[in-house]
Write a protein that holds these residues in place. Structure first.
Motif, mmCIF file in Angstrom:
data_model
loop_
_atom_site.group_PDB
_atom_site.id
_atom_site.type_symbol
_atom_site.label_atom_id
_atom_site.label_comp_id
_atom_site.label_asym_id
_atom_site.label_seq_id
_atom_site.Cartn_x
_atom_site.Cartn_y
_atom_site.Cartn_z
ATOM 1 N N LYS A 27 -27.673 56.656 -22.877
ATOM 2 C CA LYS A 27 -27.053 57.429 -21.801
ATOM 3 C C LYS A 27 -27.363 56.708 -20.504
ATOM 4 C CE LYS A 27 -26.971 61.973 -23.857
ATOM 5 N NZ LYS A 27 -25.572 61.999 -24.192
ATOM 6 N N PHE A 28 -26.320 56.420 -19.740
ATOM 7 C CA PHE A 28 -26.466 55.665 -18.511
ATOM 8 C C PHE A 28 -26.330 56.594 -17.308
ATOM 9 C CE2 PHE A 28 -24.881 52.757 -21.731
ATOM 10 C CZ PHE A 28 -25.818 51.751 -21.644
ATOM 11 N N ALA A 29 -27.282 56.504 -16.398
ATOM 12 C CA ALA A 29 -27.308 57.388 -15.238
ATOM 13 C C ALA A 29 -26.241 57.006 -14.210
ATOM 14 C CB ALA A 29 -28.689 57.357 -14.589
ATOM 15 N N SER A 30 -25.946 55.731 -14.085
ATOM 16 C CA SER A 30 -24.965 55.318 -13.084
ATOM 17 C C SER A 30 -23.615 55.051 -13.742
ATOM 18 C CB SER A 30 -25.469 54.079 -12.341
ATOM 19 O OG SER A 30 -25.492 52.986 -13.221
ATOM 20 N N ARG A 31 -22.689 54.582 -12.954
ATOM 21 C CA ARG A 31 -21.325 54.417 -13.424
ATOM 22 C C ARG A 31 -21.063 52.986 -13.920
ATOM 23 N NH1 ARG A 31 -17.656 58.265 -10.023
ATOM 24 N NH2 ARG A 31 -16.183 57.231 -11.355
ATOM 25 N N ALA A 32 -21.790 52.566 -14.892
ATOM 26 C CA ALA A 32 -21.584 51.244 -15.484
ATOM 27 C C ALA A 32 -20.264 51.226 -16.235
ATOM 28 C CB ALA A 32 -22.708 50.931 -16.452
ATOM 29 N N THR A 33 -19.660 50.068 -16.304
ATOM 30 C CA THR A 33 -18.434 49.951 -17.086
ATOM 31 C C THR A 33 -18.757 49.527 -18.506
ATOM 32 O OG1 THR A 33 -18.106 47.644 -16.480
ATOM 33 C CG2 THR A 33 -17.096 49.322 -15.042
ATOM 34 N N ALA A 34 -17.942 49.957 -19.426
ATOM 35 C CA ALA A 34 -18.117 49.555 -20.814
ATOM 36 C C ALA A 34 -18.011 48.036 -20.972
ATOM 37 C CB ALA A 34 -17.107 50.287 -21.691
ATOM 38 N N PRO A 35 -17.094 47.355 -20.252
ATOM 39 C CA PRO A 35 -17.060 45.891 -20.373
ATOM 40 C C PRO A 35 -18.377 45.221 -19.976
ATOM 41 C CG PRO A 35 -14.993 46.652 -19.479
ATOM 42 C CD PRO A 35 -15.926 47.847 -19.507
ATOM 43 N N GLN A 83 -17.558 36.688 -31.374
ATOM 44 C CA GLN A 83 -16.267 37.344 -31.245
ATOM 45 C C GLN A 83 -16.487 38.779 -30.784
ATOM 46 O OE1 GLN A 83 -17.180 35.975 -34.493
ATOM 47 N NE2 GLN A 83 -16.558 34.065 -33.538
ATOM 48 N N ALA A 84 -15.647 39.225 -29.856
ATOM 49 C CA ALA A 84 -15.695 40.620 -29.394
ATOM 50 C C ALA A 84 -14.302 41.214 -29.534
ATOM 51 C CB ALA A 84 -16.164 40.698 -27.947
ATOM 52 N N THR A 85 -14.238 42.388 -30.138
ATOM 53 C CA THR A 85 -12.985 43.109 -30.311
ATOM 54 C C THR A 85 -13.157 44.471 -29.657
ATOM 55 O OG1 THR A 85 -12.668 42.026 -32.438
ATOM 56 C CG2 THR A 85 -11.334 43.990 -32.003
ATOM 57 N N VAL A 86 -12.237 44.821 -28.774
ATOM 58 C CA VAL A 86 -12.342 46.098 -28.071
ATOM 59 C C VAL A 86 -11.014 46.844 -28.141
ATOM 60 C CG1 VAL A 86 -14.086 45.249 -26.459
ATOM 61 C CG2 VAL A 86 -11.688 45.097 -25.841
ATOM 62 N N THR A 87 -11.089 48.167 -28.022
ATOM 63 C CA THR A 87 -9.870 48.966 -27.924
ATOM 64 C C THR A 87 -9.436 48.996 -26.463
ATOM 65 O OG1 THR A 87 -11.097 51.017 -27.609
ATOM 66 C CG2 THR A 87 -10.500 50.425 -29.878
ATOM 67 N N GLU A 88 -8.198 49.271 -26.245
ATOM 68 C CA GLU A 88 -7.649 49.323 -24.885
ATOM 69 C C GLU A 88 -8.409 50.324 -24.017
ATOM 70 O OE1 GLU A 88 -3.538 50.739 -22.683
ATOM 71 O OE2 GLU A 88 -3.515 50.286 -24.827
ATOM 72 N N HIS A 89 -8.713 51.471 -24.558
ATOM 73 C CA HIS A 89 -9.405 52.503 -23.776
ATOM 74 C C HIS A 89 -10.839 52.097 -23.446
ATOM 75 C CE1 HIS A 89 -6.022 55.136 -24.050
ATOM 76 N NE2 HIS A 89 -6.015 55.021 -25.369
ATOM 77 N N TRP A 90 -11.472 51.320 -24.316
ATOM 78 C CA TRP A 90 -12.828 50.843 -24.056
ATOM 79 C C TRP A 90 -12.851 50.012 -22.782
ATOM 80 C CZ3 TRP A 90 -17.652 51.662 -25.732
ATOM 81 C CH2 TRP A 90 -18.641 50.729 -25.379
ATOM 82 N N GLU A 91 -11.906 49.130 -22.633
ATOM 83 C CA GLU A 91 -11.853 48.224 -21.484
ATOM 84 C C GLU A 91 -11.805 48.966 -20.151
ATOM 85 O OE1 GLU A 91 -11.858 44.702 -21.035
ATOM 86 O OE2 GLU A 91 -12.739 44.886 -23.022
ATOM 87 N N ARG A 92 -11.264 50.167 -20.144
ATOM 88 C CA ARG A 92 -11.097 50.909 -18.890
ATOM 89 C C ARG A 92 -12.127 52.017 -18.705
ATOM 90 N NH1 ARG A 92 -5.261 51.297 -20.522
ATOM 91 N NH2 ARG A 92 -5.906 53.368 -21.136
ATOM 92 N N SER A 93 -13.081 52.121 -19.595
ATOM 93 C CA SER A 93 -13.988 53.264 -19.532
ATOM 94 C C SER A 93 -15.301 52.948 -18.823
ATOM 95 C CB SER A 93 -14.279 53.781 -20.955
ATOM 96 O OG SER A 93 -14.984 52.831 -21.693
ATOM 97 N N GLU A 94 -15.948 54.008 -18.388
ATOM 98 C CA GLU A 94 -17.303 53.902 -17.863
ATOM 99 C C GLU A 94 -18.255 54.066 -19.040
ATOM 100 O OE1 GLU A 94 -17.668 56.860 -14.832
ATOM 101 O OE2 GLU A 94 -16.291 55.813 -13.500
ATOM 102 N N ALA A 95 -19.444 53.531 -18.904
ATOM 103 C CA ALA A 95 -20.368 53.518 -20.033
ATOM 104 C C ALA A 95 -20.970 54.893 -20.332
ATOM 105 C CB ALA A 95 -21.471 52.493 -19.807
#
Length: 154
Positions: A27-35, A83-95
């Protein structure tokens, strides 16, 4: 090769692979991005592969799965490259809250040696992303504060 003609020696014959496996919720306290978290896990896989090569060990595989309510990311390596594979929604999400599962199978080290290096490297990578250290644990959940640098290879 052994000293006898026609007889070969398999490099790691008789050596059991060492396994490092961890699953936990972050759980992240700040607004980190998933990327940014993806970049950190790519760095972790690269660090493990480099360590294994430097010691003359063989990487069976290293896998990372990051999951949130908004998508997932898979990171993997088998000794050369990541190799990294991500979903479209992952790329735009906060952690916010992420479930992390990692598994590394490496032939050559003892289980304790792999555990020490892989676990230490994971904590260092998370601390670097967090900017605050490893945080405190509560009920199997790691709390993290994250001013994050984004970018880097994916």
């Amino acid at each position: 090769m052994s000293g006898r003609q026609g007889e070969s020696r398999v490099p790691f014959e008789g050596i059991e692979p060492a396994v490092h496996s961890v699953s936990r919720s972050l759980k992240f306290a700040s607004r980190a991005t998933a990327p940014a978290v993806t970049d950190a896990m790519v760095a972790w896989v690269e660090e493990l592969q480099c360590w294994a090569r430097g010691k003359g060990y063989l990487v069976g595989h290293i896998k990372v799965l990051l999951e949130s309510g908004e998508g997932y990311c898979r990171v993997s390596g088998t000794g050369h490259g990541v190799q990294a594979t991500v979903t479209e929604h992952w790329e735009r999400s906060e952690a916010g809250s992420i479930d992390l599962s990692v598994a590394a199978i490496i032939i050559g080290p003892t289980a304790g040696e792999l555990e020490e290096f892989a676990g230490g490297a994971l904590e260092r990578i998370l601390a670097r992303v967090e900017g605050t250290g490893s945080g405190s644990q509560s009920q199997g959940t790691e709390e993290h504060g994250l001013p994050v640098e984004t970018g880097g290879p994916r």
